[in-house]
Design an enzyme around this catalytic site. Sequence first.
Site, mmCIF file in Angstrom:
data_model
loop_
_atom_site.group_PDB
_atom_site.id
_atom_site.type_symbol
_atom_site.label_atom_id
_atom_site.label_comp_id
_atom_site.label_asym_id
_atom_site.label_seq_id
_atom_site.Cartn_x
_atom_site.Cartn_y
_atom_site.Cartn_z
ATOM 1 N N TYR A 77 0.833 -1.199 0.000
ATOM 2 C CA TYR A 77 0.000 0.000 0.000
ATOM 3 C C TYR A 77 0.869 1.250 0.000
ATOM 4 O O TYR A 77 0.585 2.225 -0.702
ATOM 5 C CB TYR A 77 -0.939 0.028 1.219
ATOM 6 N N PHE A 129 -7.645 21.446 -24.394
ATOM 7 C CA PHE A 129 -7.942 20.027 -24.507
ATOM 8 C C PHE A 129 -9.169 19.763 -23.641
ATOM 9 O O PHE A 129 -9.347 20.387 -22.601
ATOM 10 C CB PHE A 129 -6.770 19.119 -24.105
ATOM 11 N N THR A 130 -9.991 18.822 -24.069
ATOM 12 C CA THR A 130 -11.320 18.615 -23.467
ATOM 13 C C THR A 130 -11.273 18.488 -21.939
ATOM 14 O O THR A 130 -11.872 19.293 -21.223
ATOM 15 C CB THR A 130 -11.977 17.365 -24.076
ATOM 16 N N ASP A 220 1.451 20.213 -20.302
ATOM 17 C CA ASP A 220 0.757 18.958 -20.605
ATOM 18 C C ASP A 220 1.703 18.157 -21.490
ATOM 19 O O ASP A 220 1.830 18.405 -22.688
ATOM 20 C CB ASP A 220 -0.576 19.233 -21.315
ATOM 21 N N LYS A 263 -0.261 7.592 -23.429
ATOM 22 C CA LYS A 263 0.130 7.919 -24.808
ATOM 23 C C LYS A 263 1.630 7.661 -24.968
ATOM 24 O O LYS A 263 2.057 6.514 -25.084
ATOM 25 C CB LYS A 263 -0.209 9.371 -25.131
ATOM 26 N N ARG A 387 -13.423 15.247 -33.841
ATOM 27 C CA ARG A 387 -12.748 16.306 -33.101
ATOM 28 C C ARG A 387 -13.223 17.630 -33.699
ATOM 29 O O ARG A 387 -12.499 18.266 -34.469
ATOM 30 C CB ARG A 387 -11.228 16.172 -33.184
ATOM 31 N N PHE A 454 -19.002 14.492 -26.115
ATOM 32 C CA PHE A 454 -18.619 13.649 -27.262
ATOM 33 C C PHE A 454 -18.507 12.171 -26.898
ATOM 34 O O PHE A 454 -18.689 11.308 -27.745
ATOM 35 C CB PHE A 454 -17.294 14.137 -27.866
HETATM 36 N N1 F0G Z 1 -4.014 15.918 -22.323
HETATM 37 C C1 F0G Z 1 -3.995 15.529 -23.608
HETATM 38 C C2 F0G Z 1 -3.261 16.338 -24.611
HETATM 39 C C3 F0G Z 1 -4.679 14.365 -23.994
HETATM 40 O O1 F0G Z 1 -4.649 13.996 -25.268
HETATM 41 C C4 F0G Z 1 -5.385 13.622 -23.015
HETATM 42 C C5 F0G Z 1 -6.141 12.440 -23.388
HETATM 43 C C6 F0G Z 1 -5.374 14.073 -21.694
HETATM 44 C C7 F0G Z 1 -4.664 15.216 -21.384
HETATM 45 C C8 F0G Z 1 -6.124 13.361 -20.599
HETATM 46 O O2 F0G Z 1 -5.492 12.186 -20.256
HETATM 47 O O3 F0G Z 1 -7.136 10.397 -20.888
HETATM 48 O O4 F0G Z 1 -5.191 9.931 -19.402
HETATM 49 O O5 F0G Z 1 -7.088 11.277 -18.583
HETATM 50 N N2 F0G Z 1 -6.460 12.193 -24.570
HETATM 51 C C9 F0G Z 1 -7.155 11.026 -25.062
HETATM 52 C C10 F0G Z 1 -7.331 11.164 -26.551
HETATM 53 C C11 F0G Z 1 -8.402 10.671 -24.349
HETATM 54 O O6 F0G Z 1 -7.985 10.279 -27.116
HETATM 55 O O7 F0G Z 1 -6.821 12.110 -27.146
HETATM 56 P P1 F0G Z 1 -6.286 10.881 -19.766
#
Ligand code: F0G
Length: 462
Positions: A77, A129-130, A220, A263, A387, A454
């Site tokens: 843990y 970013f979303t 990021d 990624k 997108r 989305f």
């Molecule tokens: N920042 C970027 C640039 C991303 O592309 C993503 C995720 C995140 C943050 C968030 O990270 O998914 O680990 O919580 N992108 C994915 C995509 C979902 O399909 O582009 P996460």
Amino acid sequence: MDRKRKKRSWAEPYKIKMVELLKMTSYEERKKALEHAGYNTFLLRSRDVYIDLLTDSGTSAMSDRQWAGMMVGDEAYAGSENFYHLEAAVQKYYGYRYMIPTHQGRGAENIISKIMIKQGDIVPGNMYFTTTRLHQELAGGTFVDIIIDEAHDSQNTHPFKGNVNIEKLESLIKIYGAKKIPYVSVATSVNMAGGQPISMENLRELRALTLKHGIKIIHDMTRVAENAWFIKQREKGYQNKSVKSIVKEICSLTDGATMSAKKDALVNIGGFLAMNDKALYDEASNMVVVYEGLHTYGGLAGRDMEAMAIGITESVDDDHIRARVGQVEYLGNKLLHAKIPIVIPIGGHGIFIDAKRFLPHLKQTQFPAQVLAAEIYLDSGVRTMERGIVSAGRNKDTGDHYYPELELVRLTISRRVYTQAHMDVVAESIQEVFQNRKKIRGLKMTYEPKYLRFFQARFKKS
Ligand code: F0G
């Protein structure tokens, strides 16, 4: 001996030891699956997909070494040995002093936003970013896009479309004052712009300006190695530097970072928050126990942290990244050759089709990118994602849609997963859909979730 040779092809710097079988589907099966999924490729079952280009997130093939690492998971843990391996990898390759694991990128975004953003703050960044923007807004901030204008034009060939427009930032500082700007949110390989890099020169200018005003930079770094590869290819003075050293230099120009290790770092789950400031680290380690888990595991198993530590090492290798970006370029060049409108220059993690130019007879409110992703799936079982206007969501103050300039379909290439032959099949399918594009009708949204719509929105043919 004559050493003058023609430039030779590259190939993947690995060979395949295990395979996962794919299923081919019929047109009728795909039609049914698509209707069932409300024309949203996120709602398809993966068993109904042939080649999956939905995302490069968590979809990489791990190496034999990473799998071996999974077997030495220390599932304690507190104080797991794997945590210390991960911490050492982050310090060695990225140079950040402190690191807290999180279950994935958005876990880190949640924590940093909660700690640093106050109600009414402004958070400038090189395109939204979303999940990142949502966490900034939930913490009371307002995201302001300060990317260069070229990034919003799919046909502009600027080599660093991820660059920040420094004047835009200066004017924000003038209007709101530096105190209202807790940090600049800077992404490497800007996802929503089409995987476009930021230059070292631009980062340096940004560093100088933010230091002058006491503003932090939060990076990021989800696709930092891909960005480093483009700097090596395109920026003066970097041709002979290793991706490793470029990655470290990028990180050194920032104060902290959020990472989705799903990624670049070649794992199926995981992420972290990193920083240099001890006081910030103390606050973050306190916050992480509320949302993720103890600061030495942050929602991950020990084995996940081990795989991530090894993945980070593999991700900054020049041969790896050359083949990774090379495969994306291979597909992109095939589509360009067939006159398919895509975002140029070709980005690092995928090809982005310009749906406005592909389907000029549709209005943006008919969701051209959403319907194009659906049509590609219908044609071949290749899964892509929207997108554009659906991903952009609604303005939190007015309630109206955001109308992004870029209305794109992303063909995201997983790392070390598909072959060149798969890329050929994808290109053929896109060409077929392109030939029949005039017959494609728009969509109506029939269900709209409140957050990150989305992922779960549903549509029908209009
Ligand atoms: N920042 C970027 C640039 C991303 O592309 C993503 C995720 C995140 C943050 C968030 O990270 O998914 O680990 O919580 N992108 C994915 C995509 C979902 O399909 O582009 P996460």
